[in-house]
Motif scaffolding. Sequence first.
Motif, PDB file in Angstrom:
ATOM      1  N   SER A 111       0.762  -1.201  -0.089  1.00 57.79           N
ATOM      2  CA  SER A 111       0.071   0.033  -0.043  1.00 57.79           C
ATOM      3  C   SER A 111       0.836   1.216   0.059  1.00 57.79           C
ATOM      4  CB  SER A 111      -1.068  -0.068   1.282  1.00 57.79           C
ATOM      5  OG  SER A 111      -0.200   0.313   2.333  1.00 57.79           O
ATOM      6  N   THR A 140       0.855   5.559  -0.083  1.00 60.99           N
ATOM      7  CA  THR A 140       0.113   6.651  -0.060  1.00 60.99           C
ATOM      8  C   THR A 140       1.118   7.803  -0.580  1.00 60.99           C
ATOM      9  OG1 THR A 140      -0.299   5.862   2.306  1.00 60.99           O
ATOM     10  CG2 THR A 140      -0.758   8.227   1.811  1.00 60.99           C
ATOM     11  N   ASN A 193       1.129  11.824  -2.185  1.00 59.07           N
ATOM     12  CA  ASN A 193       0.605  13.372  -2.087  1.00 59.07           C
ATOM     13  C   ASN A 193       0.437  13.610  -3.501  1.00 59.07           C
ATOM     14  OD1 ASN A 193       1.715  13.175   0.625  1.00 59.07           O
ATOM     15  ND2 ASN A 193       3.803  14.101   0.027  1.00 59.07           N
ATOM     16  N   LEU A 198       9.990   4.904  -3.609  1.00 58.50           N
ATOM     17  CA  LEU A 198       9.973   6.022  -2.729  1.00 58.50           C
ATOM     18  C   LEU A 198      11.277   6.285  -2.045  1.00 58.50           C
ATOM     19  CD1 LEU A 198       6.474   5.439  -1.532  1.00 58.50           C
ATOM     20  CD2 LEU A 198       7.304   7.589  -1.892  1.00 58.50           C
ATOM     21  N   GLU A 216      13.085   9.092  -4.088  1.00 56.54           N
ATOM     22  CA  GLU A 216      12.736  10.444  -4.291  1.00 56.54           C
ATOM     23  C   GLU A 216      13.167  11.086  -2.743  1.00 56.54           C
ATOM     24  OE1 GLU A 216      10.988  11.888  -6.848  1.00 56.54           O
ATOM     25  OE2 GLU A 216      11.602   9.595  -7.714  1.00 56.54           O
ATOM     26  N   SER A 244       9.275   9.084   1.509  1.00 63.44           N
ATOM     27  CA  SER A 244       9.784  10.331   0.842  1.00 63.44           C
ATOM     28  C   SER A 244       8.804  11.399   1.424  1.00 63.44           C
ATOM     29  CB  SER A 244       9.811  10.395  -0.668  1.00 63.44           C
ATOM     30  OG  SER A 244       9.900  11.617  -1.138  1.00 63.44           O
ATOM     31  N   PRO A 245       9.459  12.476   1.996  1.00 65.79           N
ATOM     32  CA  PRO A 245       8.746  13.358   2.780  1.00 65.79           C
ATOM     33  C   PRO A 245       7.865  14.167   1.451  1.00 65.79           C
ATOM     34  CG  PRO A 245      10.882  13.564   3.553  1.00 65.79           C
ATOM     35  CD  PRO A 245      10.941  12.520   2.598  1.00 65.79           C
ATOM     36  N   ASP A 246       8.676  14.358   0.392  1.00 64.34           N
ATOM     37  CA  ASP A 246       7.873  15.175  -0.864  1.00 64.34           C
ATOM     38  C   ASP A 246       6.730  14.234  -1.485  1.00 64.34           C
ATOM     39  OD1 ASP A 246       9.774  17.227  -0.387  1.00 64.34           O
ATOM     40  OD2 ASP A 246      10.845  16.430  -2.090  1.00 64.34           O
ATOM     41  N   VAL A 247       6.752  12.961  -1.663  1.00 65.24           N
ATOM     42  CA  VAL A 247       5.988  12.298  -2.506  1.00 65.24           C
ATOM     43  C   VAL A 247       5.083  11.459  -1.610  1.00 65.24           C
ATOM     44  CG1 VAL A 247       6.045  10.382  -4.325  1.00 65.24           C
ATOM     45  CG2 VAL A 247       7.787  12.485  -4.184  1.00 65.24           C
ATOM     46  N   GLY A 248       5.357  10.589  -0.708  1.00 64.93           N
ATOM     47  CA  GLY A 248       4.624   9.859   0.113  1.00 64.93           C
ATOM     48  C   GLY A 248       5.279   8.706   0.887  1.00 64.93           C
ATOM     49  N   ASN A 249       4.547   7.657   0.961  1.00 60.70           N
ATOM     50  CA  ASN A 249       5.274   6.590   1.649  1.00 60.70           C
ATOM     51  C   ASN A 249       4.778   5.275   1.105  1.00 60.70           C
ATOM     52  OD1 ASN A 249       2.863   5.902   3.610  1.00 60.70           O
ATOM     53  ND2 ASN A 249       3.374   7.777   4.220  1.00 60.70           N
ATOM     54  N   VAL A 250       5.363   4.056   1.517  1.00 58.48           N
ATOM     55  CA  VAL A 250       4.935   2.611   0.998  1.00 58.48           C
ATOM     56  C   VAL A 250       5.005   1.809   2.384  1.00 58.48           C
ATOM     57  CG1 VAL A 250       7.112   2.218   0.041  1.00 58.48           C
ATOM     58  CG2 VAL A 250       5.241   1.019  -0.515  1.00 58.48           C
TER      59      VAL A 250
END
Lengths: 379, 379
Positions: A111, A113, A115, B280, B283, B306-312
């Motif tokens: 999964s 998540t 931005n 991730l 990035e 990745s703070p900019d993009v998201g997480n997995v």
Amino acid sequence: MKFSIGRTAFTKGLNTVARAISTKTTIPILTGLKLVANETGIVLTGSDADISIETTIRSDDPDNMLVIQSEGAIVLPARFFTDIIKKLPEDTITLEVGENFQTLITSGQSSFTINGLDANNYPHLPEIQTTDTIPLAGDLFKQIISQTVVAVSSQESRPILTGVHFVLSENNLLAVATDSHRLSQRKVTLENPINGTYNFVIPGKSLIELSRMIDDVKTEVTLSVTENQALFVIGNTLFYSRLLEGNYPDTTRLIPDSHDTQVAFDSPDLLAAIERASLLSHESRNNVVKITVDPDKKSVTIYGNSPDVGNVEEDLEPKTVEGNELEISFNPDYMKDALRSFGQATINIDFTSSLRPFTLTPTEESESFIQLITPIRTF
Amino acid sequence: MKFSIGRTAFTKGLNTVARAISTKTTIPILTGLKLVANETGIVLTGSDADISIETTIRSDDPDNMLVIQSEGAIVLPARFFTDIIKKLPEDTITLEVGENFQTLITSGQSSFTINGLDANNYPHLPEIQTTDTIPLAGDLFKQIISQTVVAVSSQESRPILTGVHFVLSENNLLAVATDSHRLSQRKVTLENPINGTYNFVIPGKSLIELSRMIDDVKTEVTLSVTENQALFVIGNTLFYSRLLEGNYPDTTRLIPDSHDTQVAFDSPDLLAAIERASLLSHESRNNVVKITVDPDKKSVTIYGNSPDVGNVEEDLEPKTVEGNELEISFNPDYMKDALRSFGQATINIDFTSSLRPFTLTPTEESESFIQLITPIRTF
């Protein structure tokens, strides 16, 4: 917004719109792709401001395995999102947009998540009336593009020459490109006459991308044109390109209507010989290949030379040779591009003199397609 | 010097020596290839001073269509000459060296004259006695290279770490590489015991080129080693590589001999999950992936952020989980390289603690191959 979808169909749609998305754009939101879930299905949009592509993955096609639970819209980072979708473990994917445009993508035990951005900030695509459309056979249009786009200018000094000039009226389609050193012109008779006349210039880059989207031989393409935009519809995909502004130069008077020397070749044979000669001319500062034509001896000889490396000479076997003796020099790269556009055909090359442009035409149907090359003065 | 030769055999030989020829060399004659015609056939040589390759196209092999009319030697511009040979129109080629090293190449109606250089000015290859040779099975040696070369350092700050360390004695071959963040070690039992002991370091770049030359599964490779050179003989081809000077660090004490946590995975499954997580982590500024092991729940979970993009986040299904609970972070690129080197095998991963190196070994034959990775401290 929430939906589940088959990975294959989703990846195909993402690859389609990715053609329009550039990482070099100065408008940050255009590095993203827009995703809209509505009653028809999922609409994906990508754009680099010059080209925009919109494709619909329809809910009513069972192959797409698409089930929309709630409608909505989001913009997601394009390259990154596409990479994720391709690498997910299972064949079905669920996507759900939560608070603050946070988007949850799940597949199997994995999964993500990521931005997202507010889809309201994504630029609107041009609005084009599609009442007056011009139908084009995909394979023919793809051929027209490949035959003309070679002669498009890569210099931004005269922007209008970076496009292909199209003129359509009644049953006739004319496509011309020139970078002022060479010219390529294709004429086609349309199956059905069209209403009105059209005269527009499409950027070569747009046509190359468009051409890559016309895969299937039997694809039908329909074209609509406004003041500054062209819209091509290919199945469930819309391809928008801006048009180039300005008047395209009059090219009709550039094409000579007589010749003094004519030779005929199978295009692939001449291409192979030019490729050999250009191995040497490429090592030289002035990239020039010379040919001599001797009608009495029925001979054509090709010469390439580099002071550093050496020289090459090759006697060619033309199918026919007629007219006056001639010696002429030219850029072999222009010649290679031109010859490749004739495929396997037999061609006529018509010369006037060493300093006048010469033309290549298919021996059959010589009216439909012409490549013109300006020689290089070497004395 | 004059000979005629079949284009296919000639092109194959030229491609073989081209591997050693660099356009970036500071020694101008090394941009050329040396061509010697003698009683055996044609000997081609290419070199970049680190690697030298010599291959013989034999007159007594009828497939080569080689007829030597007069013996001699010449140096020709490598890339350029190879391009010409590939593009010549006929299957047979004639080459003749004339005055001032001018070389005439003819095939069909095409004739090239290129400027050669005096072969006496070409550097001599190292002289290596091939009385004591070590036979190696090609496919096995290729596997040893691919499994160790991943851990070779790309930093020139410690040159010795840019090579693979080989230790041979009796029936044992040991190959080790480390860039000080990770280590890869392969042990092989040789079919036939060798005389004496060998201890040398071959540059990773040489091994990669060598590996590409071992195509055939059944290829036999023989190795000879001197003070500063290794010579590999593969059929009609000799491959010379310089050895790296200096003492390779003692790596045996780096490998832990016990563990507190052990998990087992099919290597491809874990690789796919790490690839997703690294989408991730790539990035992010610090390229880190975290896994947690919970033996009570039999669960292993992987995290990328990745703070900019998201997480997995992904729950993995290990084949077995034993020992203590653990949370550990590492560079996913090292993990991917390591996992790829195990192919389809099932592997054990042995951990001591969050800050100690962990190892990957094949569940079967765990003694023969080990990959070690140093974790990253994230707190």
